[in-house]
Motif scaffolding. Structure first.
Motif, PDB file in Angstrom:
ATOM      1  N   GLY A  11       0.751  -1.289  -0.137  1.00 58.89           N
ATOM      2  CA  GLY A  11      -0.166   0.083  -0.131  1.00 58.89           C
ATOM      3  C   GLY A  11       0.853   1.315   0.069  1.00 58.89           C
ATOM      4  O   GLY A  11       0.520   2.198  -0.775  1.00 58.89           O
ATOM      5  N   SER A  14       2.219   1.836  -3.292  1.00 60.67           N
ATOM      6  CA  SER A  14       1.536   1.996  -4.282  1.00 60.67           C
ATOM      7  C   SER A  14       1.180   3.465  -4.533  1.00 60.67           C
ATOM      8  O   SER A  14       0.929   4.205  -5.271  1.00 60.67           O
ATOM      9  CB  SER A  14      -0.038   1.094  -4.338  1.00 60.67           C
ATOM     10  N   ASN A  19       2.079   8.456  -7.223  1.00 63.73           N
ATOM     11  CA  ASN A  19       2.945   9.944  -7.300  1.00 63.73           C
ATOM     12  C   ASN A  19       3.905  10.043  -8.593  1.00 63.73           C
ATOM     13  O   ASN A  19       4.026  10.906  -9.332  1.00 63.73           O
ATOM     14  CB  ASN A  19       3.425  10.326  -5.982  1.00 63.73           C
ATOM     15  N   ALA A  99      -2.132   6.767  10.472  1.00 62.24           N
ATOM     16  CA  ALA A  99      -3.241   6.561  11.199  1.00 62.24           C
ATOM     17  C   ALA A  99      -3.917   5.426  10.592  1.00 62.24           C
ATOM     18  O   ALA A  99      -5.077   4.895  11.212  1.00 62.24           O
ATOM     19  CB  ALA A  99      -4.239   7.931  10.925  1.00 62.24           C
ATOM     20  N   ALA A 100      -3.488   4.852   9.291  1.00 67.36           N
ATOM     21  CA  ALA A 100      -4.195   3.709   9.050  1.00 67.36           C
ATOM     22  C   ALA A 100      -3.539   2.608   9.834  1.00 67.36           C
ATOM     23  O   ALA A 100      -2.496   2.856  10.319  1.00 67.36           O
ATOM     24  CB  ALA A 100      -3.947   3.606   7.395  1.00 67.36           C
ATOM     25  N   PRO A 101      -3.891   1.413   9.263  1.00 68.09           N
ATOM     26  CA  PRO A 101      -3.127   0.079   9.834  1.00 68.09           C
ATOM     27  C   PRO A 101      -1.851  -0.073   9.388  1.00 68.09           C
ATOM     28  O   PRO A 101      -1.416  -1.079   8.498  1.00 68.09           O
ATOM     29  CB  PRO A 101      -4.369  -1.095   9.975  1.00 68.09           C
ATOM     30  N   VAL A 102      -0.978   0.843   9.446  1.00 65.24           N
ATOM     31  CA  VAL A 102       0.326   0.725   8.844  1.00 65.24           C
ATOM     32  C   VAL A 102       1.233   1.022  10.007  1.00 65.24           C
ATOM     33  O   VAL A 102       1.201   2.206  10.503  1.00 65.24           O
ATOM     34  CB  VAL A 102       0.569   1.809   7.627  1.00 65.24           C
TER      35      VAL A 102
ATOM     36  N   LYS B  72      -2.966  -1.584  16.002  1.00 64.11           N
ATOM     37  CA  LYS B  72      -3.232  -1.611  14.423  1.00 64.11           C
ATOM     38  C   LYS B  72      -4.611  -2.125  14.475  1.00 64.11           C
ATOM     39  O   LYS B  72      -5.231  -1.763  13.374  1.00 64.11           O
ATOM     40  CB  LYS B  72      -2.122  -2.577  14.016  1.00 64.11           C
ATOM     41  N   ARG B  75      -6.828   0.558  14.744  1.00 59.70           N
ATOM     42  CA  ARG B  75      -6.817   1.409  13.155  1.00 59.70           C
ATOM     43  C   ARG B  75      -7.440   0.976  12.193  1.00 59.70           C
ATOM     44  O   ARG B  75      -8.187   1.768  11.342  1.00 59.70           O
ATOM     45  CB  ARG B  75      -5.268   1.709  13.080  1.00 59.70           C
ATOM     46  N   ALA B  76      -7.352  -0.274  12.096  1.00 63.26           N
ATOM     47  CA  ALA B  76      -8.049  -0.921  10.925  1.00 63.26           C
ATOM     48  C   ALA B  76      -9.739  -0.608  10.771  1.00 63.26           C
ATOM     49  O   ALA B  76     -10.264  -0.718   9.512  1.00 63.26           O
ATOM     50  CB  ALA B  76      -7.787  -2.284  10.814  1.00 63.26           C
ATOM     51  N   ASP B  88      -2.578  13.854  -1.308  1.00 61.72           N
ATOM     52  CA  ASP B  88      -1.485  13.881  -2.430  1.00 61.72           C
ATOM     53  C   ASP B  88      -2.087  14.740  -3.558  1.00 61.72           C
ATOM     54  O   ASP B  88      -2.774  14.353  -4.433  1.00 61.72           O
ATOM     55  CB  ASP B  88      -1.109  12.633  -2.929  1.00 61.72           C
ATOM     56  N   GLU B  95      -6.833   8.150  -7.255  1.00 60.15           N
ATOM     57  CA  GLU B  95      -5.950   7.501  -7.011  1.00 60.15           C
ATOM     58  C   GLU B  95      -5.814   7.916  -5.326  1.00 60.15           C
ATOM     59  O   GLU B  95      -4.978   6.722  -4.478  1.00 60.15           O
ATOM     60  CB  GLU B  95      -4.420   8.141  -7.433  1.00 60.15           C
ATOM     61  N   VAL B  99      -5.473   4.432  -2.690  1.00 57.89           N
ATOM     62  CA  VAL B  99      -4.254   4.204  -2.036  1.00 57.89           C
ATOM     63  C   VAL B  99      -4.606   3.961  -0.442  1.00 57.89           C
ATOM     64  O   VAL B  99      -3.987   3.012   0.137  1.00 57.89           O
ATOM     65  CB  VAL B  99      -3.281   5.399  -1.993  1.00 57.89           C
ATOM     66  N   PHE B 100      -5.593   4.604  -0.083  1.00 58.87           N
ATOM     67  CA  PHE B 100      -6.096   4.323   1.206  1.00 58.87           C
ATOM     68  C   PHE B 100      -7.185   3.167   1.390  1.00 58.87           C
ATOM     69  O   PHE B 100      -6.826   2.729   2.332  1.00 58.87           O
ATOM     70  CB  PHE B 100      -6.778   5.693   1.960  1.00 58.87           C
ATOM     71  N   ARG B 102      -6.180   0.579  -0.067  1.00 60.15           N
ATOM     72  CA  ARG B 102      -5.196  -0.465  -0.065  1.00 60.15           C
ATOM     73  C   ARG B 102      -4.570  -0.475   1.420  1.00 60.15           C
ATOM     74  O   ARG B 102      -4.627  -1.523   1.852  1.00 60.15           O
ATOM     75  CB  ARG B 102      -4.058  -0.359  -1.016  1.00 60.15           C
ATOM     76  N   LEU B 103      -4.343   0.799   1.880  1.00 58.15           N
ATOM     77  CA  LEU B 103      -3.660   0.689   3.246  1.00 58.15           C
ATOM     78  C   LEU B 103      -4.786   0.245   4.339  1.00 58.15           C
ATOM     79  O   LEU B 103      -4.298  -0.381   5.363  1.00 58.15           O
ATOM     80  CB  LEU B 103      -3.321   2.273   3.577  1.00 58.15           C
ATOM     81  N   TYR B 104      -6.003   0.277   4.011  1.00 61.33           N
ATOM     82  CA  TYR B 104      -7.038  -0.120   5.076  1.00 61.33           C
ATOM     83  C   TYR B 104      -7.406  -1.433   4.681  1.00 61.33           C
ATOM     84  O   TYR B 104      -8.406  -2.264   5.073  1.00 61.33           O
ATOM     85  CB  TYR B 104      -8.314   0.883   5.024  1.00 61.33           C
ATOM     86  N   ARG B 105      -6.553  -2.173   3.682  1.00 63.50           N
ATOM     87  CA  ARG B 105      -7.147  -3.600   3.266  1.00 63.50           C
ATOM     88  C   ARG B 105      -8.507  -3.751   2.753  1.00 63.50           C
ATOM     89  O   ARG B 105      -9.072  -4.894   3.087  1.00 63.50           O
ATOM     90  CB  ARG B 105      -6.771  -4.650   4.419  1.00 63.50           C
ATOM     91  N   ARG B 145     -11.781  10.185   2.293  1.00 66.41           N
ATOM     92  CA  ARG B 145     -10.759   9.582   2.403  1.00 66.41           C
ATOM     93  C   ARG B 145     -10.624   8.699   3.736  1.00 66.41           C
ATOM     94  O   ARG B 145     -10.367   7.507   3.865  1.00 66.41           O
ATOM     95  CB  ARG B 145      -9.416  10.256   2.308  1.00 66.41           C
TER      96      ARG B 145
END
Ligand SMILES: Nc1ncnc2c1ncn2[C@@H]1O[C@H](COP(=O)(O)OP(=O)(O)OP(=O)(O)O)[C@@H](O)[C@H]1O
Ligand SMILES: [Mg+2]
Lengths: 255, 296
Positions: A11, A14, A19, A99-102, B72, B75-76, B88, B95, B99-100, B102-105, B145
């Motif tokens: 993620g 990506s 960018n 702030a996301a699960p990262v 974690k 946060r999910a 961005d 996009e 991206v987010f 994906r970050l949040y699965r 987002r």
């Protein structure tokens, strides 16, 4: 060490890819043009007037293979330093990502891997250009992207660690002047380090860029018995820089 | 189970006690407004909840997960809308959301992005770069987002600070929709109007802790009565009125060229001058009553 989830790392990567798609043209253009200009200036200028061969290799081919390391350091250490600082301080991108699960491990891993992959490709451009200038292609050259990838990981980790350590962006000047420029000039790209005083030669053995230069020339002209050791050294350095980058950035990002 | 349970939480930065013995419980399905002046510790509380700050003392549970150990997992299931825009800007609207996702699965990224675009009313701008959007659109995207993974709990840190009134109204509509769906919301703000309009309950925060908590109307009734009088007059006249109010045991304060008498319906006849302006008491009056400080 906490578990690193590939989904989080991918993620983060990506986001970089999204960018990069907005500025890949200019970056690719300069990555192709720069080695060409250097080869024309140094190779043809110096090569036809002062030196014609080094260790039995055409000077153009000597410089061209060495410039792989130049391409790697300038597409890894500098983007890592500036990119990390800007994303952290100015754009606050990392606040959103964390702030996301990262976790910080995953963030740093994603950033390093992306820079490593990009440098792995961009690092080969000088080699391709040199082939255009007459260097004979060799099968072992297929290993060059991998050598570049590993070295770029180390420099990316270094750049992130620096960005996580400085208070203001102008302090990068100390790092480029005291670390990057000497490493770049004493990598053996433009002249063989055998001509340097003994102490400088010893120091050069600890210069990862010099090790990369040697590996690329070995891939082009034949390996020697120490090359596996050189590669192992770069792998160990990349690992150490990865841990250091995580540690430095975590201090910055987690209060 | 409460969505957020904080007990005795302390967070210091050197000599500053940003959060100082905070107890906060947010039941599921509630929109809680965290109301406090600059430096009260609102953003620090938000960062503690996302694991971006680690508490020195106290216990923190979010959606049943213990922080910071299980941060974690929490946060999910949690969406965060930051105080400052961090989109961005060179990348397209779509996009940014992808991206987010994906970050949040998120499993079905396409569907999640479409939903978020509809929410932000940006479906027809999906292929535009963020820096081509208007301020209001950017802000809606920032909110969308944080909702792309359909979170159980949403943290909004001053969602409308510094925005012009029209954009603020747009964001309020978005938050109202979210409330109507039953999402648990913790929203920090220092705008009284925002808290009164959107929050089921408010927690007044000052110097790192909650000093009062309840439904806006209950808090007002308890601490500020029904009506408040504002009397604009020359200084000597104001001083007289002020002294009389104090003698009658009424909360009174100066606000610029006026003297403010809180809960003036309790005043003896003749104390509040006929030419004073009276208005319904507000959370601002409660806040000043309890802390002696102004909110905005
Ligand atoms: N990273 C930090 N380092 C040092 N001090 C900090 C840090 N973060 C917050 N503080 C301090 O902690 C206190 C609370 O800050 P916080 O940002 O939580 O307040 P806030 O209620 O969000 O205020 P505002 O309404 O201005 O956003 C302030 O005194 C602030 O200066
Ligand atoms: Mg704040």
């Amino acid at each position: 060490m906490r578990r690193i989830e590939p989904a989080a790392v991918l993620g983060v990567m990506s986001r970089e890819v999204a960018n990069f798609r907005t500025f890949w043209r200019s970056t690719t253009f300069s990555s192709l043009m720069e080695p060409m200009i250097y080869l024309l200036a140094f190779g043809l200028g110096l090569g036809t007037t002062l030196v014609s061969t080094v260790d039995g290799v055409d000077y153009v081919e000597f410089v061209g293979t060495g410039m792989v390391a130049t391409a790697v350091v300038f597409s890894s250490a500098l983007p890592a330093m500036f990119g990390t600082f800007v994303k952290h301080r100015f754009q606050r991108t990392y606040d959103a990502i964390l702030a996301a699960p990262v976790d910080v491990e995953e963030l740093v891993s994603g950033e390093m891997l992306w820079i490593g992959l990009r440098s792995g490709i961009f690092g080969t451009f000088p080699l391709l250009i040199t082939i255009g200038f007459g260097l004979d292609p060799a099968p072992a050259m297929l290993l060059v992207p991998f050598f570049c990838f590993v070295t770029a990981l180390a420099f990316a980790g270094f750049g992130i660690a620096v960005a996580g350590s400085v208070a203001k962006i102008d302090q990068f000047n100390y790092v480029t002047t005291l670390v990057i420029t000497p490493m770049f000039l004493l990598a053996g790209t433009f002249f063989p380090i055998e001509g340097l005083p003994e102490w400088a030669q010893v120091l050069s053995q600890f210069n990862p860029l010099h090790q990369l230069v040697v590996l690329v020339r070995s891939a082009s002209f034949g390996f020697d018995a120490y090359d596996p050791l050189r590669l192992a050294g770069l792998v160990v350095l990349a690992f150490a820089m990865w841990r250091l980058a995580i540690d430095r950035l975590r201090r910055r990002l987690i209060d | 189970m409460a969505a957020i349970e904080l007990q005795g939480v302390v967070k210091t930065f050197g000599p500053i006690r940003a959060v100082d013995g905070l107890d906060l419980n947010v039941p599921e399905g509630v929109c809680l407004g965290l109301l406090g002046p600059n430096g009260a510790g609102k953003s620090t509380t938000m960062r503690l909840l996302t694991g971006q700050a680690i508490a020195d003392e106290g216990s923190l549970r979010v959606l049943g997960y213990e922080l910071p150990r299980q941060s974690k997992d929490a946060r999910a299931r949690m969406g965060v809308v930051p105080q400052l825009d961090n989109l961005d800007i060179d990348v397209t609207v779509e996009e940014n959301l992808k991206v987010f996702a994906r970050l949040y699965r998120v499993a079905d990224i396409g569907a999640a992005v479409d939903r978020a675009l509809a929410l932000a009313r940006l479906t027809d701008r999906r292929h535009d770069a963020v820096d081509e959007l208007s301020g209001g659109m950017r802000r809606r995207l920032l909110v969308a987002r944080g909702l792309v993974h359909d979170p159980q709990l949403v943290l909004l840190d001053e969602p409308t600070v510094g925005l012009d009134p029209q954009i603020r109204a747009e964001i309020w509509t978005l938050i109202e929709d979210l409330r109507a769906e039953g999402t648990t919301i913790l929203m920090s703000t220092h705008y009284i109007e925002e808290a009164e309009r959107l929050a089921d309950e408010v927690a007044l925060m000052a110097k790192g802790r909650v000093i009062a908590r309840g439904r806006p109307n209950d808090l007002i009734a308890e601490h500020a009565g029904r009506r408040t009088a504002e009397y604009y007059a020359p200084p000597e006249r104001r001083a007289e009125v002020r002294a009389a109010a104090e003698a009658a045991g009424l909360p009174v304060r100066s606000a610029g060229p006026a003297v403010v008498i809180v809960g003036c319906e309790r005043a003896p006849d003749g104390l509040v001058p006929d030419d004073a302006i009276t208005r319904p008491s507000s959370l601002e009056d409660v806040f000043v009553e309890l802390t002696g400080e102004e909110l905005e």
